[in-house]
Design a protein around this motif. Structure first.
Motif, PDB file in Angstrom:
ATOM      1  N   GLU A   1      82.568  57.995  54.921  1.00 34.84           N
ATOM      2  CA  GLU A   1      81.547  59.046  54.808  1.00 34.84           C
ATOM      3  C   GLU A   1      81.136  59.599  56.164  1.00 34.84           C
ATOM      4  OE1 GLU A   1      79.792  59.963  51.752  1.00 34.84           O
ATOM      5  OE2 GLU A   1      81.588  58.984  50.939  1.00 34.84           O
ATOM      6  N   THR A   2      81.446  58.861  57.225  1.00 38.05           N
ATOM      7  CA  THR A   2      80.963  59.286  58.546  1.00 38.05           C
ATOM      8  C   THR A   2      81.867  60.338  59.173  1.00 38.05           C
ATOM      9  OG1 THR A   2      82.195  57.495  59.613  1.00 38.05           O
ATOM     10  CG2 THR A   2      79.905  57.036  59.021  1.00 38.05           C
ATOM     11  N   VAL A   3      83.083  60.485  58.630  1.00 32.66           N
ATOM     12  CA  VAL A   3      84.067  61.380  59.245  1.00 32.66           C
ATOM     13  C   VAL A   3      83.529  62.812  59.294  1.00 32.66           C
ATOM     14  CG1 VAL A   3      86.392  62.342  59.016  1.00 32.66           C
ATOM     15  CG2 VAL A   3      85.972  59.920  58.515  1.00 32.66           C
ATOM     16  N   ALA A   4      83.667  63.425  60.454  1.00 34.24           N
ATOM     17  CA  ALA A   4      83.292  64.823  60.695  1.00 34.24           C
ATOM     18  C   ALA A   4      81.788  65.069  60.644  1.00 34.24           C
ATOM     19  CB  ALA A   4      84.009  65.750  59.711  1.00 34.24           C
ATOM     20  N   ARG A   5      81.002  63.993  60.594  1.00 33.40           N
ATOM     21  CA  ARG A   5      79.548  64.198  60.566  1.00 33.40           C
ATOM     22  C   ARG A   5      78.906  63.635  61.826  1.00 33.40           C
ATOM     23  NH1 ARG A   5      77.974  61.922  54.674  1.00 33.40           N
ATOM     24  NH2 ARG A   5      75.934  62.855  55.112  1.00 33.40           N
ATOM     25  N   ASP A   6      77.676  64.059  62.084  1.00 25.76           N
ATOM     26  CA  ASP A   6      76.895  63.403  63.120  1.00 25.76           C
ATOM     27  C   ASP A   6      76.504  62.027  62.585  1.00 25.76           C
ATOM     28  OD1 ASP A   6      77.105  65.750  64.469  1.00 25.76           O
ATOM     29  OD2 ASP A   6      74.957  66.215  64.500  1.00 25.76           O
ATOM     30  N   VAL A   7      76.584  61.012  63.423  1.00 24.31           N
ATOM     31  CA  VAL A   7      76.265  59.662  62.974  1.00 24.31           C
ATOM     32  C   VAL A   7      75.059  59.149  63.768  1.00 24.31           C
ATOM     33  CG1 VAL A   7      77.135  57.336  62.553  1.00 24.31           C
ATOM     34  CG2 VAL A   7      78.722  59.280  62.538  1.00 24.31           C
ATOM     35  N   VAL A   8      73.981  58.841  63.057  1.00 28.55           N
ATOM     36  CA  VAL A   8      72.776  58.336  63.711  1.00 28.55           C
ATOM     37  C   VAL A   8      72.644  56.862  63.353  1.00 28.55           C
ATOM     38  CG1 VAL A   8      70.293  58.613  63.988  1.00 28.55           C
ATOM     39  CG2 VAL A   8      71.712  60.572  63.361  1.00 28.55           C
TER      40      VAL A   8
END
Lengths: 371, 153, 273
Positions: free
Chosen positions: C103-110
């Motif tokens: 789910e983290t792919v291509a997203r900002d990860v906080v």
């Protein structure tokens, strides 16, 4: 499955003999310590013949019956889970020497178990524990070893216990499936016989080994009447159709504090419950440190230790622990395993030292639900 | 003066401030800088000047005998240093020390307070900006009090 | 239910009472190195003492080295940290759901971590940094009790030198000798640089800290469905038999320990559940 045969008292004895001849360890109700408990039996004289029980919240008494019925009582403090999911079980031993550590899994017993006199609620309880231990992502090898090859002789209850509510839970009093043979005891002034239903191939083979005859229409009617009479005499009832949602939307109901005023958190309800499965483990070591082992034992959600995480218990109050037990039993069990965790056997009511009644608690919450 | 007003209005504390109010605040403001280690203010002093940090970091400290200076909170760019100027008895209750080079806008608290008294719209505007910060700091303090990472014996 | 034997290969101190232990399975064959997903945990046994669940804190790309970061608080965890290299440890695992790495792919990860909660997040960080171009901004917000309690300090410093990850560390308690931040970790969320509409948040720490962190993330505009938490309950068996880790409708060992926030939202607000 329709009734197929009638056997006499001698036929029941022949059934025990037949099972033992076929290598089964025969287990059934016996009298001990002023209660009806499950133990090894060899003859029908080991059964609590002519005895019955009187049960109510926090109350259990044995009484003589006016007749010689073999199964004329409701369930006692034991359930079959003690044979399938033992209260104390060593899981493994580890041998330590200079060369290293060798862990040896505890071997499981190989004897086949035959349960005699299993009530419909208890058959449902077995199925519920099967879901926990056999039908999830992991299989409990110890439960499986004990459960596989069980021979189940069910008994359709001829008498409802004072705390029974199987009719409410849809789990009895007549055994519908999950047995090899099911008996309905007919006992009156003129006769003492057992109408037999066959529930499996193993049951059919076993029936073939014992003397039996076809039932008369009158005997079939009498067997139906036994079940109907029991159905109508339930000691308790519970509206169970919406209890899953009812409890989940009342997790902060004041009734939890009310019941906590009475609950001693003794854990009796969890010990006598035929579906409660929680355990803890204890590791130990011999004095020389050459052998260590892990033992699993029944645990109860009523202990402080149960929910301990570094430094404290998540459920420190009695109300939270009672809520955990009751909501698990009646509500979250559905989310976890797809069924209720309660079969309406009434043991938790009878064996609660202060007579807390799960059916009464549900009613109290339902009747005072904040709208 | 126009440069200062722009800087002021770009600071998160004054975001969305109306022209009239901005004018009033600006009259009490000036640019300041502190070297690392310098104190912006000290505990017990009158709270007559507070700071909008534009650059650098400031430690709010309390000193205790035997324990030295204990940092309660650190603040940085976009933060306000000092809220007691708006709340009686207008006295600092901790030290504020520059951790590194700090550039800030200093606002004369006594001056702005007087303007708030004269113009309650401005006063309400200031309250609306100060109170949420107070609450946020109170909540953070409560969380610190819980000592959530500590080992319970 | 029977543990395998692992050997303690290396141990290093990572804070007061905190040790990181590297284990290696004794019966390991190349083909059966226990691959683990970031966020999963193992059950470690000190023979004769007991068994405890410990999150994996090592690199998922190097599964042969079973890395666990342990704080000695109870009988078993203290015994684990007292073991000398070469000692035999019982090993079962890995268990539980991990962080939703796909789910983290291509997203900002906080990533919001508190205290020892950084340990189960470190494998996720390794994974993200190993394949950095697949993700948007990466933000690590980490809160510890005091400067001395900061986990993996040298590693955090080396990551900080990278320009492709923003790391903010704060502590609850410090003296003036500490030049870093003082304040609670949820307060860092509002100032962090990420796109709340396209960010995914991974949160691990004490439950109270997670509640505040989730509130800050939601205030910042991150959807419930994009917030994941790693929960802690008493785990004895790790395979949903012992019943101890129940959290309302779920078993933390089976459905968790990582949960999407919207699935347990109602439970977080309840006392003693």
């Amino acid at each position: 499955m329709a009734a197929e045969a009638v056997v006499t008292l001698e036929g029941v004895q022949a059934l025990l003999d037949g099972l033992r001849r076929n290598g089964y360890r025969t287990l059934g109700p016996t009298l001990r310590d002023q209660a009806i408990v499950y133990d090894d039996i060899a003859t029908i004289d080991d059964l609590p013949r002519g005895w019955t029980d009187e049960q109510d919240g926090g109350r259990y008494r044995l009484l003589r019956r006016m007749d010689d019925a073999l199964f004329g009582y409701a369930v006692g403090p034991h359930s079959w889970k003690k044979y399938l999911h033992p209260p104390l079980l060593r899981l493994w031993r580890a041998e330590h020497d200079d060369g290293g550590v060798r862990v040896v899994a505890e071997p499981d017993p190989t004897d086949k178990l035959a349960f005699i006199g299993v009530r419909s609620c208890e058959i449902h309880a077995l199925a519920i524990q099967d879901r926990v231990f056999l039908e999830g992502a992991y299989v409990d090898p110890h439960y499986r070893a004990r459960r596989e090859g069980n021979f189940i002789v069910a008994v359709n209850c001829g008498q409802a216990g004072g705390t029974c509510f199987c009719v409410s839970m849809g789990t009895g009093p007549k055994a519908q499936s999950g047995f090899d043979l099911a008996l309905t005891e007919i006992v009156d002034t003129s006769r003492h016989a057992f109408v037999v239903e066959v529930g499996s191939e193993a049951g059919r083979r076993m029936l073939g080994e014992i003397p039996h005859r076809s039932p008369t229409p009158d005997e079939l009617d009498a067997a139906d009447a036994v079940v109907t009479r029991t159905e109508g005499a339930m000691g308790r009832k519970m509206q169970a159709d919406d209890v899953h949602e009812l409890l989940l939307r009342n997790l902060e109901h004041g009734r939890w504090d009310d019941v906590a005023q009475r609950c001693l958190t003794c854990g009796n309800c969890t010990m006598v419950c035929p579906t409660c499965f929680c355990t803890t483990v204890e590791d130990s070591s011999d004095l020389a440190g050459r052998e260590t082992s892990r033992t699993r034992r029944w645990d109860s959600c009523f202990t402080m230790d149960f929910s301990y995480i570094h430094g404290g218990s998540v459920r420190a109050s009695t109300s939270s622990r009672y809520r955990q037990w009751m909501t698990h039993k009646l509500s979250t069990w559905f989310d976890q395993f797809g069924t209720s965790g309660c079969v309406g056997c009434g043991r938790c009511i009878t064996w609660c030292p202060v007579g807390i009644d799960i059916t009464e608690e549900v009613t109290a919450i339902r009747d005072s639900e904040p709208r | 003066m126009e440069g200062l007003e722009r800087i002021l209005r770009e600071h998160p504390f004054f975001a969305g401030l109306g022209d009239a109010s901005a004018d009033l605040v600006c009259g009490c403001a000036k640019n300041v800088r502190f070297e690392a280690g310098q104190y912006l203010f000290r505990e017990g002093e009158p709270a007559d000047q507070f700071y909008l940090v534009r650059h650098g970091r400031v430690a709010l400290e309390l000193s205790a005998p035997g324990r030295g200076a204990i940092t309660i909170q650190t603040l940085g760019e976009g933060d306000v240093v000092g809220l007691s100027w708006l709340i009686p008895p207008y006295r600092w209750t901790n030290d504020a020390r520059a951790i590194d080079l700090v550039r800030a806008i200093a606002i004369d608290g006594a001056c702005l307070r007087q303007k708030c008294e004269d113009d309650h719209d401005l006063g309400y505007e200031m309250m609306k900006r100060v109170v949420p910060i107070l609450v946020e700091r109170l909540q953070a303090t409560r969380l610190q009090l819980l000592d959530v990472y500590g080992v319970r014996a | 239910m029977v543990p395998r034997i692992a050997r303690l290969r290396r141990k290093r101190r990572d804070g007061p009472q905190v040790w990181t232990l590297d284990l290696e399975l004794e019966d390991r064959h190349a083909s059966e190195a226990p691959r683990f997903a970031p966020g999963q945990f193992n059950m470690l046994t000190v023979f004769g003492v007991g068994e405890v669940p410990i999150s994996v804190s090592g690199d998922p790309a190097a599964p042969d080295r079973l890395v666990h970061t342990i704080r000695s608080v109870g009988a078993v965890s203290s015994a684990l940290t007292r073991l000398a290299p070469g000692a035999a440890i019982g090993f079962r695992g890995p268990f539980g759901t991990g962080w939703p790495m796909e789910e983290t792919v291509a997203r900002d990860v906080v990533i919001v971590a508190g205290g020892l909660g950084l340990a189960p997040l470190r494998p996720a960080l390794y994974r993200l940094l190993a394949d950095r171009l697949r993700y948007g901004r990466i933000v690590l917000l980490y809160g510890a009790r005091s400067p001395e309690d900061i986990l993996f300090r040298s590693e955090l410093e080396s990551w900080r030198r990278r320009l492709d990850i923003a790391i903010e560390v704060t502590v609850d308690h410090a003296t003036s000798a500490w030049r870093g931040r003082v304040g609670v970790v949820p307060a860092l969320v509002a100032r962090a640089d990420f796109d709340p509409l396209h960010a995914i948040a991974l949160v691990c720490g004490p439950e109270v800290m997670m509640r505040f962190a989730v509130a800050a993330l939601r205030d910042a505009g991150v959807a419930d469905e994009s917030i994941y938490l790693s929960m802690e309950r008493n785990m004895k068996c790790a395979i949903a038999f012992c019943g101890h880790c129940q959290l309302g409708t779920v078993f933390v060992c089976r459905e968790g320990p990582v949960f999407r926030h919207d699935r347990i939202r109602g439970l977080l607000a309840l006392k003693e559940i």
